[in-house]
Design a protein around this motif. Structure first.
Motif, PDB file in Angstrom:
ATOM      1  N   ASP A 269       0.996  -1.014   0.260  1.00  0.00           N
ATOM      2  CA  ASP A 269       0.104   0.187  -0.140  1.00  0.00           C
ATOM      3  C   ASP A 269       0.732   1.241  -0.155  1.00  0.00           C
ATOM      4  OD1 ASP A 269      -2.045  -1.613  -0.302  1.00  0.00           O
ATOM      5  OD2 ASP A 269      -2.694  -1.452   1.962  1.00  0.00           O
ATOM      6  N   TYR A 270       1.815   1.268   1.000  1.00  0.00           N
ATOM      7  CA  TYR A 270       2.354   2.428   1.105  1.00  0.00           C
ATOM      8  C   TYR A 270       3.517   2.730  -0.194  1.00  0.00           C
ATOM      9  CZ  TYR A 270       5.523   6.161   2.918  1.00  0.00           C
ATOM     10  OH  TYR A 270       6.056   7.277   2.952  1.00  0.00           O
ATOM     11  N   CYS A 271       4.009   1.917  -0.818  1.00  0.00           N
ATOM     12  CA  CYS A 271       4.959   1.996  -1.609  1.00  0.00           C
ATOM     13  C   CYS A 271       4.169   2.083  -3.349  1.00  0.00           C
ATOM     14  CB  CYS A 271       5.822   0.904  -2.173  1.00  0.00           C
ATOM     15  SG  CYS A 271       6.953   0.569  -1.055  1.00  0.00           S
ATOM     16  N   LEU A 310      12.823  10.481   6.546  1.00  0.00           N
ATOM     17  CA  LEU A 310      12.460  11.825   5.347  1.00  0.00           C
ATOM     18  C   LEU A 310      10.880  11.568   5.880  1.00  0.00           C
ATOM     19  CD1 LEU A 310      13.090  12.881   3.085  1.00  0.00           C
ATOM     20  CD2 LEU A 310      13.158  10.494   1.555  1.00  0.00           C
ATOM     21  N   GLY A 311      10.633  10.129   6.222  1.00  0.00           N
ATOM     22  CA  GLY A 311       9.322  10.116   6.228  1.00  0.00           C
ATOM     23  C   GLY A 311       8.936  11.284   7.277  1.00  0.00           C
ATOM     24  N   ALA A 312       9.643  11.414   8.193  1.00  0.00           N
ATOM     25  CA  ALA A 312       9.144  12.463   9.883  1.00  0.00           C
ATOM     26  C   ALA A 312       9.501  13.779   8.812  1.00  0.00           C
ATOM     27  CB  ALA A 312      10.292  12.557  10.661  1.00  0.00           C
ATOM     28  N   LEU A 313      10.269  13.811   8.147  1.00  0.00           N
ATOM     29  CA  LEU A 313       9.994  15.777   6.815  1.00  0.00           C
ATOM     30  C   LEU A 313       8.501  15.676   6.344  1.00  0.00           C
ATOM     31  CD1 LEU A 313      11.945  18.252   6.464  1.00  0.00           C
ATOM     32  CD2 LEU A 313      12.674  16.865   4.183  1.00  0.00           C
ATOM     33  N   ALA A 314       8.538  14.260   5.551  1.00  0.00           N
ATOM     34  CA  ALA A 314       7.154  14.022   4.684  1.00  0.00           C
ATOM     35  C   ALA A 314       5.853  14.740   6.158  1.00  0.00           C
ATOM     36  CB  ALA A 314       7.067  12.965   4.317  1.00  0.00           C
ATOM     37  N   VAL A 315       6.097  14.665   7.038  1.00  0.00           N
ATOM     38  CA  VAL A 315       5.127  14.883   7.972  1.00  0.00           C
ATOM     39  C   VAL A 315       5.001  16.200   7.871  1.00  0.00           C
ATOM     40  CG1 VAL A 315       3.832  14.749  10.363  1.00  0.00           C
ATOM     41  CG2 VAL A 315       4.665  12.558   9.229  1.00  0.00           C
ATOM     42  N   LEU A 316       5.881  16.488   8.382  1.00  0.00           N
ATOM     43  CA  LEU A 316       6.495  18.199   8.843  1.00  0.00           C
ATOM     44  C   LEU A 316       6.158  19.125   7.505  1.00  0.00           C
ATOM     45  CD1 LEU A 316       9.867  18.178  10.309  1.00  0.00           C
ATOM     46  CD2 LEU A 316       7.697  19.092  11.554  1.00  0.00           C
ATOM     47  N   VAL A 317       6.554  18.408   6.872  1.00  0.00           N
ATOM     48  CA  VAL A 317       5.096  19.466   5.515  1.00  0.00           C
ATOM     49  C   VAL A 317       3.665  19.160   4.934  1.00  0.00           C
ATOM     50  CG1 VAL A 317       5.538  18.960   3.052  1.00  0.00           C
ATOM     51  CG2 VAL A 317       7.670  18.508   4.342  1.00  0.00           C
ATOM     52  N   ARG A 318       3.472  17.628   5.779  1.00  0.00           N
ATOM     53  CA  ARG A 318       1.634  17.930   5.344  1.00  0.00           C
ATOM     54  C   ARG A 318       1.778  18.736   6.744  1.00  0.00           C
ATOM     55  NH1 ARG A 318      -0.365  12.877   7.532  1.00  0.00           N
ATOM     56  NH2 ARG A 318       1.719  12.450   7.586  1.00  0.00           N
ATOM     57  N   ARG A 319       2.347  18.745   7.737  1.00  0.00           N
ATOM     58  CA  ARG A 319       1.319  19.773   8.872  1.00  0.00           C
ATOM     59  C   ARG A 319       2.145  21.018   8.882  1.00  0.00           C
ATOM     60  NH1 ARG A 319       0.473  15.167  13.820  1.00  0.00           N
ATOM     61  NH2 ARG A 319      -0.276  16.665  14.740  1.00  0.00           N
ATOM     62  N   SER A 341       2.748  11.543  14.054  1.00  0.00           N
ATOM     63  CA  SER A 341       2.482  10.400  13.482  1.00  0.00           C
ATOM     64  C   SER A 341       2.501   9.715  12.292  1.00  0.00           C
ATOM     65  CB  SER A 341       1.644   9.527  14.960  1.00  0.00           C
ATOM     66  OG  SER A 341       0.612   9.143  13.644  1.00  0.00           O
ATOM     67  N   HIS A 342       2.717   8.527  11.568  1.00  0.00           N
ATOM     68  CA  HIS A 342       2.789   8.279  10.397  1.00  0.00           C
ATOM     69  C   HIS A 342       2.541   6.932  10.209  1.00  0.00           C
ATOM     70  CE1 HIS A 342       3.610   7.151   6.058  1.00  0.00           C
ATOM     71  NE2 HIS A 342       3.818   9.260   6.015  1.00  0.00           N
ATOM     72  N   PRO A 343       1.362   6.678   9.575  1.00  0.00           N
ATOM     73  CA  PRO A 343       0.481   5.350   8.855  1.00  0.00           C
ATOM     74  C   PRO A 343       1.994   4.996   8.620  1.00  0.00           C
ATOM     75  CG  PRO A 343      -0.263   6.615   7.807  1.00  0.00           C
ATOM     76  CD  PRO A 343       0.711   7.612   8.692  1.00  0.00           C
ATOM     77  N   PHE A 344       2.836   4.318   8.691  1.00  0.00           N
ATOM     78  CA  PHE A 344       3.368   3.780   7.769  1.00  0.00           C
ATOM     79  C   PHE A 344       5.412   4.035   8.770  1.00  0.00           C
ATOM     80  CE2 PHE A 344       7.532   1.805   5.663  1.00  0.00           C
ATOM     81  CZ  PHE A 344       7.674   1.370   4.771  1.00  0.00           C
ATOM     82  N   TRP A 345       5.036   4.811   8.827  1.00  0.00           N
ATOM     83  CA  TRP A 345       6.625   5.462  10.159  1.00  0.00           C
ATOM     84  C   TRP A 345       6.382   4.636  10.811  1.00  0.00           C
ATOM     85  CZ3 TRP A 345      10.339   3.634   7.028  1.00  0.00           C
ATOM     86  CH2 TRP A 345      10.553   4.143   5.768  1.00  0.00           C
ATOM     87  N   ASP A 346       5.139   4.478  11.950  1.00  0.00           N
ATOM     88  CA  ASP A 346       5.030   3.946  13.453  1.00  0.00           C
ATOM     89  C   ASP A 346       5.488   2.761  13.149  1.00  0.00           C
ATOM     90  OD1 ASP A 346       4.370   7.159  13.885  1.00  0.00           O
ATOM     91  OD2 ASP A 346       2.043   6.301  14.186  1.00  0.00           O
ATOM     92  N   HIS A 347       5.269   2.137  12.373  1.00  0.00           N
ATOM     93  CA  HIS A 347       6.137   0.607  12.415  1.00  0.00           C
ATOM     94  C   HIS A 347       7.193   0.680  11.926  1.00  0.00           C
ATOM     95  CE1 HIS A 347       2.158  -0.579  14.895  1.00  0.00           C
ATOM     96  NE2 HIS A 347       1.637   0.796  14.274  1.00  0.00           N
ATOM     97  N   HIS A 348       7.479   1.035  11.180  1.00  0.00           N
ATOM     98  CA  HIS A 348       8.921   0.533   9.939  1.00  0.00           C
ATOM     99  C   HIS A 348      10.022   1.218  10.225  1.00  0.00           C
ATOM    100  CE1 HIS A 348       5.295  -1.139   8.187  1.00  0.00           C
ATOM    101  NE2 HIS A 348       6.025  -1.653   6.883  1.00  0.00           N
ATOM    102  N   PHE A 349      11.521   0.519  10.287  1.00  0.00           N
ATOM    103  CA  PHE A 349      12.762   1.176  10.191  1.00  0.00           C
ATOM    104  C   PHE A 349      13.413   1.379   8.943  1.00  0.00           C
ATOM    105  CE2 PHE A 349      12.239  -1.936  13.768  1.00  0.00           C
ATOM    106  CZ  PHE A 349      12.783  -1.007  15.196  1.00  0.00           C
ATOM    107  N   THR A 350      12.354   1.407   7.763  1.00  0.00           N
ATOM    108  CA  THR A 350      13.327   1.318   6.973  1.00  0.00           C
ATOM    109  C   THR A 350      12.153   0.880   5.299  1.00  0.00           C
ATOM    110  OG1 THR A 350      13.784  -0.501   5.938  1.00  0.00           O
ATOM    111  CG2 THR A 350      15.529   0.106   7.028  1.00  0.00           C
ATOM    112  N   LEU A 351      11.792   1.580   4.075  1.00  0.00           N
ATOM    113  CA  LEU A 351      10.871   1.152   3.121  1.00  0.00           C
ATOM    114  C   LEU A 351      10.979  -0.348   2.833  1.00  0.00           C
ATOM    115  CD1 LEU A 351      11.754   3.831  -0.030  1.00  0.00           C
ATOM    116  CD2 LEU A 351       9.789   3.605   1.296  1.00  0.00           C
ATOM    117  N   ASN A 352      11.819  -0.781   3.720  1.00  0.00           N
ATOM    118  CA  ASN A 352      11.536  -2.570   3.106  1.00  0.00           C
ATOM    119  C   ASN A 352      12.072  -3.394   4.447  1.00  0.00           C
ATOM    120  OD1 ASN A 352      14.440  -1.556   2.730  1.00  0.00           O
ATOM    121  ND2 ASN A 352      14.622  -3.268   1.348  1.00  0.00           N
TER     122      ASN A 352
END
Ligand code: SF4
Length: 463
Positions: A269-271, A310-319, A341-352
């Motif tokens: 889903d995220y990818c 980078l996921g955290a930076l994306a959250v900052l942009v969104r908010r 918080s982020h639905p994917f990055w709250d549960h993953h260390f990397t994209l894979n």
């Protein structure tokens, strides 16, 4: 008598911080085989080989300063200084190899991280001649260390106590703290000035966005995060709306990496979400994609992996709207960041990586503190809204290697340093002293003016 802070005003601090054959006896060839490269480095750093050497070229090399032991990628010892044939001081790094040919074998001559090396030490050599050269073809002085020593200290400290250790010992705790606080204020002012300069060039939003990106890239990926924030500008990201996150990941180059394609099967889903937008805009932005060798993936905790940051930076942009409406109080900003918080990055260390059973914070406390010290408070200082007393209350854990080095240099043991590193401002002040004095010094403390500054403070504070 209460210690006064008068003698530690910022101007006094600023004035002070202007910037042959080894003596070896015992022969034991078996020792050479017995120890690992790391242990040999430890022996070198303990000073057991002595400080005067005859280089392979025949020059006399005197080690003035052994530098700091680098536990990260790059040369083994950094910020050393030495004198060749009694001439001028050479400042730079030192590399220790088991064999002279290891310099080439390990690719150091092609690696710019080794461009500051001024001395190449090695234990073995063969019949052939080997030259030690940097990427700029500069020849590096070589010393062939013989496998002979008369003193063994296998576990030397990360740094040696400095000349200021003794005068600092006789200062009351409050006086030391006032000195550290002065340095912390100077550091904060410099950061605020830097932010002001970027604001003039790019506007406050872009300046803040770049500062956030650099703080999230700390410490091995500051540059790629900065370049990313400059290429994917905040204004552009905000205009792109839901495609912003894809643009960030696309320009970072992480989506180009074949290994991350495996993520499709782990969390499709995220990818799919990232690719859905990226494939449409890729043609427009492909020329901005970062080179993959800019990124450093090793030496970081899994939760600090660049993908996650980078996921955290994306959250900052969104908010971002909320970022700009945050009240100018550090506790409130810290609380807001703690809740990100982020639905994917709250549960993953990397994209894979696989999904973790339990969620974990998008930004940990150490990262939040770094952002407060390097982004939020400098911004409050730059806009005349700062509250130094609130900043002083922020607690911090002993986090980085530089801090451990400066504690060892100034206080001798970590226990004595402990009471001066509990708060963020103290850590920042100590780092400033390290940069202004220890890193500016090439004389193994002999020419440093910090001990005199401390001694004068002791006189001023005597009842
Ligand atoms: S260089 Fe100066 S501040 Fe650093 S340890 Fe030596 S005397 Fe202390």
């Amino acid at each position: 008598m209460q210690p006064s802070f008068r003698c530690f005003n910022e101007s006094i601090y600023q004035q002070a911080c202007t910037r042959v054959t080894p003596l070896l006896r015992e022969q034991d060839a078996s020792l050479v085989e017995k120890w690992t490269e790391f242990e040999w480095q430890a022996i070198w750093y303990s000073g057991a080989f002595g400080t005067s050497f005859r280089a392979v070229s025949g020059s006399l090399v005197e080690i003035v300063q052994f530098g700091f032991w680098n536990r990260e990628p790059g040369p083994d010892f950094v910020h050393a200084s030495l004198r060749v044939d009694g001439g001028r001081l050479l400042e730079g790094d030192i590399e220790f190899d088991m064999h002279v040919a290891d310099w080439e074998r390990h690719g150091h001559s092609q690696n710019p991280a080794f461009d500051r090396v001024v001395l190449h030490l090695f234990l073995h050599k063969s019949g052939a001649s080997h030259f030690t050269r940097t990427t700029q073809n500069r020849e590096v002085t070589q010393i062939h260390l013989q496998g002979e020593i008369d003193l063994l200290h296998i576990h030397p400290p990360i740094a040696h106590p400095g000349r200021c250790c003794a005068p600092l010992r006789s200062l009351p705790k409050q006086t030391i703290d006032s000195l550290i606080e002065t340095a912390a204020r100077i550091r904060m002012q410099r950061k605020a000035d830097q932010l002001r300069r970027i604001t003039i060039a790019h506007g406050l939003d872009e300046a803040l966005f770049q500062a956030f990106a650099v703080a999230l890239g700390y410490k091995l990926n500051k540059i790629p995060f900065l370049v990313l924030a400059q290429r994917a500008r905040l204004q552009l990201l905000r205009e792109l709306g839901p495609a912003a996150e894809s643009l960030l990941f696309g320009i970072s180059g992480f989506l180009e990496d074949r290994k991350t394609h495996r993520a499709m099967s782990i969390d499709p889903d995220y990818c799919r979400y990232l690719w859905e937008h990226w494939w449409q805009i890729r043609g427009q932005f492909a020329h901005l994609i970062l080179r993959q060798n800019l990124w450093r993936f090793g030496m970081t905790r899994p939760s600090n992996h660049p993908h996650r940051r980078l996921g955290a930076l994306a959250v900052l942009v969104r908010r971002w709207k909320e970022v700009r409406l945050l009240p100018p109080r550090l506790e409130d900003v810290a609380e807001w960041m703690d809740g990100l918080s982020h639905p994917f990055w709250d549960h993953h260390f990397t994209l894979n990586s696989r999904r973790t059973a339990r969620p974990f914070h998008l930004l940990g406390q150490t990262r939040i503190n770094e952002i407060l010290a390097n982004v939020i408070h400098p911004m409050l200082v730059a806009t005349n809204q700062d509250d130094w007393e609130s900043y002083k209350k922020i607690r911090a854990e002993l986090g980085n290697r530089r801090l451990m080095i400066v504690c060892k240099r100034l206080f001798g043991e970590t226990n004595r340093a402990r009471e001066h590193i509990r708060c963020l401002y103290q850590q920042q002040g100590l780092l400033q002293i390290f940069e202004d004095f220890c890193l500016a010094d090439t004389t193994n403390c002999a020419g440093c003016r910090f001990p005199e500054m401390v001694a004068k403070a002791r006189q001023d504070h005597q009842p």
